[in-house]
Design a protein around this motif. Structure first.
Motif, PDB file in Angstrom:
ATOM      1  N   LYS A  28       0.819  -1.211   0.000  1.00  0.00           N
ATOM      2  CA  LYS A  28       0.000   0.000   0.000  1.00  0.00           C
ATOM      3  C   LYS A  28       0.852   1.261   0.000  1.00  0.00           C
ATOM      4  N   GLY A  29       2.105   1.150   0.468  1.00  0.00           N
ATOM      5  CA  GLY A  29       2.964   2.333   0.543  1.00  0.00           C
ATOM      6  C   GLY A  29       4.427   1.947   0.530  1.00  0.00           C
ATOM      7  N   LEU A  30       5.291   2.939   0.455  1.00  0.00           N
ATOM      8  CA  LEU A  30       6.728   2.708   0.373  1.00  0.00           C
ATOM      9  C   LEU A  30       7.270   1.953   1.576  1.00  0.00           C
ATOM     10  N   ARG A  31       6.689   2.178   2.760  1.00  0.00           N
ATOM     11  CA  ARG A  31       7.209   1.538   3.966  1.00  0.00           C
ATOM     12  C   ARG A  31       7.089   0.016   3.904  1.00  0.00           C
ATOM     13  N   GLN A  32       6.260  -0.485   3.019  1.00  0.00           N
ATOM     14  CA  GLN A  32       6.069  -1.927   2.920  1.00  0.00           C
ATOM     15  C   GLN A  32       6.991  -2.580   1.884  1.00  0.00           C
ATOM     16  N   LEU A  33       7.802  -1.796   1.187  1.00  0.00           N
ATOM     17  CA  LEU A  33       8.677  -2.368   0.164  1.00  0.00           C
ATOM     18  C   LEU A  33       9.732  -3.262   0.783  1.00  0.00           C
ATOM     19  N   ASN A  34      10.000  -4.372   0.097  1.00  0.00           N
ATOM     20  CA  ASN A  34      10.957  -5.371   0.566  1.00  0.00           C
ATOM     21  C   ASN A  34      11.669  -5.917  -0.667  1.00  0.00           C
ATOM     22  N   ALA A  35      12.998  -5.856  -0.663  1.00  0.00           N
ATOM     23  CA  ALA A  35      13.770  -6.212  -1.858  1.00  0.00           C
ATOM     24  C   ALA A  35      13.523  -7.657  -2.298  1.00  0.00           C
ATOM     25  N   GLU A  36      13.446  -8.562  -1.335  1.00  0.00           N
ATOM     26  CA  GLU A  36      13.246  -9.975  -1.675  1.00  0.00           C
ATOM     27  C   GLU A  36      11.883 -10.199  -2.334  1.00  0.00           C
ATOM     28  N   LYS A  37      10.865  -9.526  -1.801  1.00  0.00           N
ATOM     29  CA  LYS A  37       9.515  -9.688  -2.357  1.00  0.00           C
ATOM     30  C   LYS A  37       9.403  -9.017  -3.725  1.00  0.00           C
ATOM     31  N   LEU A  38      10.051  -7.862  -3.894  1.00  0.00           N
ATOM     32  CA  LEU A  38      10.063  -7.212  -5.201  1.00  0.00           C
ATOM     33  C   LEU A  38      10.741  -8.106  -6.236  1.00  0.00           C
ATOM     34  N   THR A  39      11.830  -8.740  -5.844  1.00  0.00           N
ATOM     35  CA  THR A  39      12.538  -9.647  -6.747  1.00  0.00           C
ATOM     36  C   THR A  39      11.639 -10.797  -7.176  1.00  0.00           C
ATOM     37  N   ARG A  40      10.856 -11.328  -6.259  1.00  0.00           N
ATOM     38  CA  ARG A  40       9.930 -12.427  -6.579  1.00  0.00           C
ATOM     39  C   ARG A  40       8.908 -11.994  -7.637  1.00  0.00           C
ATOM     40  N   TYR A  41       8.373 -10.782  -7.478  1.00  0.00           N
ATOM     41  CA  TYR A  41       7.429 -10.256  -8.488  1.00  0.00           C
ATOM     42  C   TYR A  41       8.077 -10.234  -9.875  1.00  0.00           C
ATOM     43  N   PHE A  42       9.304  -9.738  -9.933  1.00  0.00           N
ATOM     44  CA  PHE A  42       9.963  -9.618 -11.235  1.00  0.00           C
ATOM     45  C   PHE A  42      10.338 -10.981 -11.806  1.00  0.00           C
ATOM     46  N   GLN A  43      10.765 -11.903 -10.959  1.00  0.00           N
ATOM     47  CA  GLN A  43      11.118 -13.242 -11.443  1.00  0.00           C
ATOM     48  C   GLN A  43       9.938 -13.905 -12.135  1.00  0.00           C
ATOM     49  N   VAL A  44       8.780 -13.836 -11.511  1.00  0.00           N
ATOM     50  CA  VAL A  44       7.601 -14.535 -12.035  1.00  0.00           C
ATOM     51  C   VAL A  44       6.908 -13.738 -13.137  1.00  0.00           C
ATOM     52  N   ASN A  45       6.686 -12.459 -12.903  1.00  0.00           N
ATOM     53  CA  ASN A  45       5.853 -11.660 -13.813  1.00  0.00           C
ATOM     54  C   ASN A  45       6.593 -11.098 -15.012  1.00  0.00           C
ATOM     55  N   SER A  46       7.915 -10.967 -14.937  1.00  0.00           N
ATOM     56  CA  SER A  46       8.652 -10.267 -15.992  1.00  0.00           C
ATOM     57  C   SER A  46       9.726 -11.119 -16.647  1.00  0.00           C
ATOM     58  N   ILE A  47      10.672 -11.571 -15.846  1.00  0.00           N
ATOM     59  CA  ILE A  47      11.861 -12.233 -16.388  1.00  0.00           C
ATOM     60  C   ILE A  47      11.505 -13.552 -17.076  1.00  0.00           C
ATOM     61  N   GLY A  48      10.592 -14.296 -16.499  1.00  0.00           N
ATOM     62  CA  GLY A  48      10.202 -15.574 -17.087  1.00  0.00           C
ATOM     63  C   GLY A  48       9.708 -15.436 -18.511  1.00  0.00           C
ATOM     64  N   ALA A  49       8.916 -14.410 -18.780  1.00  0.00           N
ATOM     65  CA  ALA A  49       8.384 -14.202 -20.127  1.00  0.00           C
ATOM     66  C   ALA A  49       9.492 -13.860 -21.115  1.00  0.00           C
ATOM     67  N   ALA A  50      10.469 -13.066 -20.654  1.00  0.00           N
ATOM     68  CA  ALA A  50      11.592 -12.717 -21.536  1.00  0.00           C
ATOM     69  C   ALA A  50      12.407 -13.962 -21.877  1.00  0.00           C
ATOM     70  N   LEU A  51      12.597 -14.854 -20.896  1.00  0.00           N
ATOM     71  CA  LEU A  51      13.334 -16.088 -21.152  1.00  0.00           C
ATOM     72  C   LEU A  51      12.546 -17.020 -22.069  1.00  0.00           C
TER      73      LEU A  51
END
Length: 249
Positions: A101-124
């Motif tokens: 909901k806001g910046l205070r909830q950002l977490n590098a590990e969780k952001l990485t998980r979003y990108f692994q599944v939603n973005s990088i996989g499609a490019a591969l």
């Protein structure tokens, strides 16, 4: 083109399984390759495959490039070419992973998980699918994105990881479409916004959705196949809503 082969990535449930059911209704499709990550969540798909010899199930974790490469190699040994690829893999919530909901909830590990599944996989997928899509017939490579990944349409904020990973997905596919135009000129690459669909992904967030805007899986897949059938090569690299409307980046 008398016969064609299809690949549905993330076919274990939801929209992906819906696409498998609908592609079975196309008599010109001789084989449907359907991927799943875990047998535990793919009971419906595996049961359907036992009843329908055109379905070939493959275990693939889209975050593991080696598995993507092995999947494409196996398909190439059996079928040589693909004419339809529909990537339905996506993540919005999982265990402790949830939209911020806001910046205070950002977490590098969780952001990485979003990108692994939603973005990088499609490019591969785009990387390893090229030999299977590079032929003289029309081929389509569609990936489920989300309107919330549109930077130009972002007026509410929040949901940082999901928004950013879908925006990255759109850029990956746009860039891949430019390269495919040179190397596989009969392939149409697009990203699609399915609308809010009654699946496990949207379930925790359905309360605020008006009933007329919550689509059944069958309706969503029917609408998206209508959009895909209407496309031509000039549409490659674009981002479309469920009703065929182009969406802003």
């Amino acid at each position: 083109m008398s016969e064609s082969n299809a690949l549905v990535v993330g076919a274990s449930q939801g929209i992906g399984l819906g696409f498998v059911h609908h592609l079975l209704q196309k008599p010109q499709i001789t084989k449907i390759y359907a991927t799943y990550r875990s047998p535990a969540s793919a009971a419906g798909l595996l049961t359907l495959a036992e009843q329908e010899p055109r379905i070939h199930c493959l275990s693939v974790d889209i975050t593991q490039e080696e598995q993507i490469a092995q999947c494409c190699e196996q398909i190439q040994m059996e079928s040589t070419y693909l004419h339809w690829v529909i990537n339905c893999v996506g993540i919005l919530h999982e265990g402790e992973l949830a939209p911020e909901k806001g910046l205070r909830q950002l977490n590098a590990e969780k952001l990485t998980r979003y990108f692994q599944v939603n973005s990088i996989g499609a490019a591969l997928l785009a990387k390893h699918l090229l030999p299977l899509l590079k032929h003289r017939d029309r081929s389509t490579f569609a990936t489920i994105s989300a309107k919330i990944g549109s930077i130009g349409d972002n007026r509410l904020g929040g949901w940082y990881g999901y928004r950013a990973s879908k925006a990255a997905l759109n850029m990956f596919m746009r860039t891949a479409a430019i390269e495919y135009r040179r190397r596989s000129p009969h392939t149409i690459i697009v990203t699609l916004h399915p609308g809010t669909t009654d699946t496990k992904l949207s379930e925790p967030f359905q309360r605020s959705v008006p009933p007329e805007k919550l689509f059944s899986i069958d309706r969503t897949v029917t609408q998206l196949l209508t959009v895909l059938d209407s496309l031509d090569i000039d549409n490659s690299g674009q981002f479309f809503s469920w009703d065929g409307t182009p969406l802003p980046w």
